[in-house]
Design a protein around this motif. Structure first.
Motif: not given
Length: 351
Positions: A149-158
């Motif tokens: 979840s944390s990794t996907l949130q970082y990807i989305r924000d990017s």
């Protein structure tokens, strides 16, 4: 020995006794039979067995026993109010003399409460196992899902500053699925939480005596001698009676299973020197537990018995810990084992 003395012995037996002839007419009954069926002996003598116990199976087995000269064991489920479960043994009595015929001695023991308690124990073990499995799943999957979840949130924000809206939506869809999985794991964790004990002031000597009564017959079958040593000054303890009954029934059954060829089962209960705790010891002279197994016997799903669930001892430890107590074991291969349960006399939260 006088006839009255024989009668006194029969009346003192804790099991209901009937003697019937080949026509299944009751020729003798004892005081326990009066208590079990709530009828005076005078009303049962001379009547057919079917008028007292409406069980065709019992009647059929009594006839078969007298015809074949064999002892029969029958478990009866009577549709009474409340329902009764009776364990019965039918033994043929050969009467000598002119014109004599066989009689059948029937002993009856109400095991309804024992059957109910054993069913509760089985259900508790099943629920404990499901709870432990749920906890394991929640732990093993929870951490990876958090990282995902944390990794996907970082990807989305990017991706927010780019024009790749489709990728952003795909990431958000995956994150939504991960959130659903988290909610499911939280539900599983909630299910795994044990019910809070309901503490009551309880006479442990009486409770232990009751549990020993439940396993008495099984011990006799395995040629196991039971001895007890209960301190007279043992105080009532604030415990959850249901959980403690299942705890000691589990330990007693384990002790019997450890002595398939017979032995001695000793139960001791005494007040510790500080007066704040009671110690109960269950000892057997069975095959013992190896040092390797001693380190893992309280681990869920670990069992040294063929077909064992590996949930009995973890359940025992959970009950003891819920009471603020401690359970220990000492064992030596070929010599036997001793399980020691220490319980506080009073609970801090007990009103």
């Amino acid at each position: 020995m006088s006839e009255q003395r024989y009668r006194n012995i029969i009346d003192s037996l804790p099991y209901a006794i009937f003697v019937v002839d080949e026509k299944l007419t009751v020729t003798l009954c004892n005081r326990s039979s009066e208590t079990l069926f709530s009828k005076p002996g005078e009303e049962m003598l001379g009547r057919n067995l079917s008028e007292i116990i409406s069980s065709r199976e019992l009647q059929s087995q009594a006839r078969n026993a007298m015809q074949k000269g064999e002892t029969k064991w029958v478990e009866l489920h009577l549709d009474t109010e409340p329902p009764k479960i009776l364990k019965s043994v039918l033994t043929v009595l050969s009467v000598k003399g002119r014109g004599a015929s066989n009689l059948c001695l029937i002993t009856l023991e109400d095991i309804g409460e024992q059957a109910q308690l054993e069913e509760q124990l089985v259900q508790s073990e099943k629920l404990a196992g499901m709870g432990l499995l749920a906890t394991s799943i929640a732990h093993e999957l929870g951490n990876p899902l958090t990282i995902m979840s944390s990794t996907l949130q970082y990807i989305r924000d990017s991706l927010l500053d780019s024009d790749k809206q489709e990728l952003i939506e795909a990431v958000e869809t995956i994150m939504g699925s991960i959130e659903q999985m988290h909610e499911l794991l939280q539900s599983l964790s909630g299910f795994s939480e044990s019910q809070r004990p309901c503490f009551e002031s309880t006479d442990l000597r009486r409770l232990l005596s009751q549990m020993l009564g439940f396993i008495q017959k099984e011990a006799e079958v395995h040629k196991i001698k039971i001895t007890t040593q209960f301190d007279n000054n043992l105080p009532d303890c604030q415990v959850d009676p249901r959980g403690i009954r299942q705890l000691f029934l589990n330990l007693l059954k384990n002790a019997i299973e450890a002595m398939p060829d017979g032995g001695e089962l000793h139960v001791k209960a005494h007040l510790l020197e500080d007066g704040d705790e009671v110690c109960i010891e269950v000892s057997d002279t069975g095959h013992g537990i190896s040092e390797t197994d001693l380190r893992t016997i309280f681990r869920p799903f670990y069992s040294t018995k063929p077909g064992g669930t590996g949930l009995g001892l973890p359940f025992c430890r959970r009950v003891v810990e819920e009471h603020g107590g401690e359970i220990k074991v000492k064992s030596e291969l070929g010599q036997g084992s001793t399980f020691s349960v220490t319980l506080p006399v009073s609970q801090k939260e007990f009103p």
